[in-house]
Design a protein around this motif. Structure first.
Motif, PDB file in Angstrom:
ATOM      1  N   THR A  50      47.091   1.959  83.354  1.00 45.50           N
ATOM      2  CA  THR A  50      47.811   1.599  82.131  1.00 45.50           C
ATOM      3  C   THR A  50      47.341   2.397  80.925  1.00 45.50           C
ATOM      4  O   THR A  50      48.147   2.918  80.146  1.00 45.50           O
ATOM      5  CB  THR A  50      47.636   0.095  81.848  1.00 45.50           C
ATOM      6  OG1 THR A  50      48.116  -0.653  82.967  1.00 45.50           O
ATOM      7  CG2 THR A  50      48.401  -0.308  80.597  1.00 45.50           C
ATOM      8  N   PHE A  51      46.028   2.528  80.770  1.00 41.26           N
ATOM      9  CA  PHE A  51      45.466   3.184  79.581  1.00 41.26           C
ATOM     10  C   PHE A  51      45.843   4.657  79.539  1.00 41.26           C
ATOM     11  O   PHE A  51      46.376   5.156  78.541  1.00 41.26           O
ATOM     12  CB  PHE A  51      43.947   3.014  79.585  1.00 41.26           C
ATOM     13  CG  PHE A  51      43.267   3.510  78.342  1.00 41.26           C
ATOM     14  CD1 PHE A  51      43.431   2.845  77.133  1.00 41.26           C
ATOM     15  CD2 PHE A  51      42.464   4.639  78.374  1.00 41.26           C
ATOM     16  CE1 PHE A  51      42.805   3.301  75.985  1.00 41.26           C
ATOM     17  CE2 PHE A  51      41.834   5.102  77.238  1.00 41.26           C
ATOM     18  CZ  PHE A  51      42.001   4.433  76.034  1.00 41.26           C
ATOM     19  N   ALA A 189      45.926  14.345  75.953  1.00 35.70           N
ATOM     20  CA  ALA A 189      46.722  13.347  75.236  1.00 35.70           C
ATOM     21  C   ALA A 189      45.854  12.354  74.469  1.00 35.70           C
ATOM     22  O   ALA A 189      46.275  11.832  73.429  1.00 35.70           O
ATOM     23  CB  ALA A 189      47.639  12.605  76.211  1.00 35.70           C
ATOM     24  N   PHE A 190      44.635  12.093  74.954  1.00 41.54           N
ATOM     25  CA  PHE A 190      43.735  11.203  74.222  1.00 41.54           C
ATOM     26  C   PHE A 190      43.429  11.773  72.835  1.00 41.54           C
ATOM     27  O   PHE A 190      43.467  11.060  71.829  1.00 41.54           O
ATOM     28  CB  PHE A 190      42.422  11.014  74.992  1.00 41.54           C
ATOM     29  CG  PHE A 190      42.552  10.204  76.244  1.00 41.54           C
ATOM     30  CD1 PHE A 190      42.687   8.825  76.190  1.00 41.54           C
ATOM     31  CD2 PHE A 190      42.545  10.815  77.484  1.00 41.54           C
ATOM     32  CE1 PHE A 190      42.808   8.072  77.346  1.00 41.54           C
ATOM     33  CE2 PHE A 190      42.666  10.069  78.646  1.00 41.54           C
ATOM     34  CZ  PHE A 190      42.799   8.703  78.581  1.00 41.54           C
ATOM     35  N   THR A 273      52.058   7.280  87.578  1.00 41.58           N
ATOM     36  CA  THR A 273      51.311   6.031  87.461  1.00 41.58           C
ATOM     37  C   THR A 273      50.982   5.463  88.842  1.00 41.58           C
ATOM     38  O   THR A 273      51.644   5.768  89.827  1.00 41.58           O
ATOM     39  CB  THR A 273      52.108   4.992  86.663  1.00 41.58           C
ATOM     40  OG1 THR A 273      53.369   4.776  87.303  1.00 41.58           O
ATOM     41  CG2 THR A 273      52.361   5.480  85.248  1.00 41.58           C
ATOM     42  N   LYS A 274      49.955   4.616  88.894  1.00 45.82           N
ATOM     43  CA  LYS A 274      49.466   4.173  90.201  1.00 45.82           C
ATOM     44  C   LYS A 274      50.091   2.885  90.715  1.00 45.82           C
ATOM     45  O   LYS A 274      50.067   2.617  91.914  1.00 45.82           O
ATOM     46  CB  LYS A 274      47.951   4.029  90.176  1.00 45.82           C
ATOM     47  CG  LYS A 274      47.410   2.907  89.303  1.00 45.82           C
ATOM     48  CD  LYS A 274      45.884   2.869  89.393  1.00 45.82           C
ATOM     49  CE  LYS A 274      45.280   1.767  88.546  1.00 45.82           C
ATOM     50  NZ  LYS A 274      43.797   1.749  88.643  1.00 45.82           N
ATOM     51  N   ASN A 282      53.450  -0.518  80.176  1.00 49.42           N
ATOM     52  CA  ASN A 282      53.574   0.575  79.219  1.00 49.42           C
ATOM     53  C   ASN A 282      54.891   0.520  78.454  1.00 49.42           C
ATOM     54  O   ASN A 282      54.924   0.807  77.254  1.00 49.42           O
ATOM     55  CB  ASN A 282      53.435   1.919  79.933  1.00 49.42           C
ATOM     56  CG  ASN A 282      51.997   2.377  80.009  1.00 49.42           C
ATOM     57  OD1 ASN A 282      51.447   2.882  79.042  1.00 49.42           O
ATOM     58  ND2 ASN A 282      51.373   2.184  81.157  1.00 49.42           N
ATOM     59  N   LEU A 283      55.958   0.167  79.131  1.00 46.41           N
ATOM     60  CA  LEU A 283      57.240   0.075  78.440  1.00 46.41           C
ATOM     61  C   LEU A 283      57.250  -1.074  77.436  1.00 46.41           C
ATOM     62  O   LEU A 283      58.007  -1.052  76.461  1.00 46.41           O
ATOM     63  CB  LEU A 283      58.375  -0.095  79.452  1.00 46.41           C
ATOM     64  CG  LEU A 283      58.672   1.155  80.280  1.00 46.41           C
ATOM     65  CD1 LEU A 283      59.675   0.852  81.381  1.00 46.41           C
ATOM     66  CD2 LEU A 283      59.185   2.282  79.392  1.00 46.41           C
TER      67      LEU A 283
END
Length: 508
Positions: A50-51, A189-190, A273-274, A282-283
């Motif tokens: 998620t992060f 992206a971080f 994503t896993k 996320n959405l």
């Protein structure tokens, strides 16, 4: 270079060096058992939680185009530029319904691209090829827009030879993308999102205080927008969408909302994503970026209320895409202007990397392997994608250098498939912004000013319905559907072993 702001330039160089190091180091981050595999290079091992996914999808959706083009449109036209805020509000409820289903079926069958899904669902190589080609063509000008964002910063920094600088940025981006694949933009992206949030928060508090408050900002913006545009004989815009602009605003917002998650690079972020619930979480969280987008759009009004920005835009042939960099240069201390410039540049590098990877995956899986090398194994498919990603970046670089900025923006907003033909012809016929062709993404249709891409979408729908009825009437055999209903809600923990493209599928 001429009149370069040394402090800002040094900050930009430091940040660029930082993300370059992170990009190359990403090859060792979350090491894969087999790096020469598209599940690894092209989808980051399909293991982002998620992060990480929140930052990756944010980097995917909110780009240098967001930082440059959206406030530039607000600067030029006023309220019409806020269509971007409207579509970003509408898109997430729409996608919440479908994205997790796409993830599940892709996980069950090891689909890596949207064209893989079309190949499996409809059993048609031709339809999959059409989707792949449309995705690649739609992505190229989008990558170019990111490079245009970098160019805008370089111009304001005082770099006279922006072409050389863009080539250097392209070469570095190509290097770490080739080596690390999707892991590179995921890790960068971080940094990107952190400095974007810092820049936006500081700007929305600090700049209005320096200008004289929001009342002054809106008053000055309204005054500027009321001025008659000598090219059209009408006001430049307004703070409220006028009745004449309502159709354009509505169709731009709805059309963009329907299109956003159809882009290959966005689907790549989803498939990386896993777990299924990672998508849904996320959405639910990504609308936080919409708040940031609203603030960024207001930068256009701040720029209109700053005489130095207006003078700078006019001095550069009314290039409104310079409005935000000029705003930062004028109001921020040099060191923090460098942070803001870095946010725009890194905001270009992350999505450009993801876009080139997504387009390369399409080429490797659905063109190269499907039609030229059916027996290609995972390593050969990955090598084909790596080289294709370099070609995609080179093509986008040529777009950014050789073609007009308005051309790239409006080409990016056009439709696909049958609608792409109409959209391209209609946009070519549309003047605007001092150009005879590709001057706008909206045009008069049936008495209303309408988004060309939305009409292109409607054409695609009509063509689909009509051809379906015809094919059913003549009993044309349908392709074999290899998917099963239960697979659309499955949540397998592990990605399946790779199978050849189209294995087990009968093609007409």
């Amino acid at each position: 270079m001429n009149h370069v702001n040394t402090v800002s330039f040094i900050i930009v160089l430091i940040m660029f060096a930082l993300v370059t190091g992170i990009g190359f180091a990403a090859a060792r981050w979350r090491p894969a058992k087999d790096r020469m595999h598209l599940n690894e290079w092209g989808l980051g091992g399909r293991g982002f939680g998620t992060f990480i996914s929140w930052f990756l999808l944010g980097g995917d959706l909110y780009t240098a185009y967001t930082f440059i083009a959206v406030p530039a449109l607000v600067y030029a036209t006023g309220a019409a530029g806020f269509y971007a805020l409207s579509y970003s509000i509408m898109v997430f409820p729409i996608v919440f319904i479908f994205a997790s289903r796409l993830w599940s079926i892709a996980r069950a069958h090891n689909y890596i691209t949207p064209a893989d899904f079309i190949r499996g669902r409809y059993g048609s190589r031709g339809m999959a090829l059409a989707v792949a080609c449309t995705g690649i063509l739609a992505t190229m000008p989008y990558i170019a827009l990111q490079l245009i964002g970098i160019e805008a910063v370089l111009i304001v920094l005082g770099v006279t030879n922006t072409t050389v600088a863009l080539i250097i940025a392209f070469a570095v981006l190509a290097g770490y993308t080739y080596l690390a694949g999707l892991r590179a933009p995921a890790l960068i992206a971080f940094v990107k999102d952190t400095i974007v949030y810092v820049t936006v928060i500081v700007a929305v508090i600090y700049i209005p205080m320096r200008i004289g408050g929001w009342g002054h900002i809106f008053g000055a913006a309204a005054t500027h927008l009321k001025v008659i545009n000598p090219l059209t004989g009408k006001p430049h815009g307004s703070l409220i969408v006028t009745p004449a602009g309502e159709w354009a605003f509505a169709t731009l917002a709805l059309g963009s909302a329907l299109a956003l998650f159809m882009y290959p690079h966005v689907i790549t972020g989803v498939l990386a994503t896993k777990r299924r619930n990672v998508i849904r979480r996320n959405l639910a969280a990504l609308p936080a970026y919409t708040l940031v987008l609203g603030i960024i759009a207001l930068f256009g009004y701040m720029a209109l209320a700053t005489p130095a920005v207006n003078a700078g835009v006019k001095a550069h042939a009314n290039n409104t895409q310079l409005s935000v960099p000029l705003l930062f240069e004028h109001w921020f201390p040099s060191w923090f202007a460098g942070i803001g410039f870095s946010a725009i540049i890194i905001g270009a590098l992350v999505p450009a990397a993801i876009m080139s990877i997504a387009a390369a995956n399409l080429f490797s899986r659905n063109i190269y392997t499907e039609f030229f090398r059916p027996g290609a194994g995972p390593a050969e498919q990955t090598r084909a994608a790596q080289w294709a990603s370099l070609v995609m970046k080179l093509g986008a670089l040529l777009f950014a250098i050789e073609l007009s900025k308005t051309f790239s923006i409006n080409l990016q907003l056009l439709g696909g498939a049958a609608g792409m033909v109409y959209g391209t012809i209609e946009a070519w016929r549309t003047p605007g912004n001092g150009q005879h062709h590709f001057g706008s993404s909206v045009a008069p249709i049936l008495g209303h000013i309408v988004y060309i891409g939305f009409v292109a979408f409607l054409i695609n729908v009509v063509v689909t319905v009509v051809l379906t009825l015809i094919f059913n009437a003549i009993h044309l055999p349908a392709g074999t559907d290899e998917t099963q209903q239960a697979q659309y809600t499955a949540d397998p923990e592990e990605a399946p072993v790779t199978v050849p493209v189209g294995a087990g599928v009968e093609s007409p």
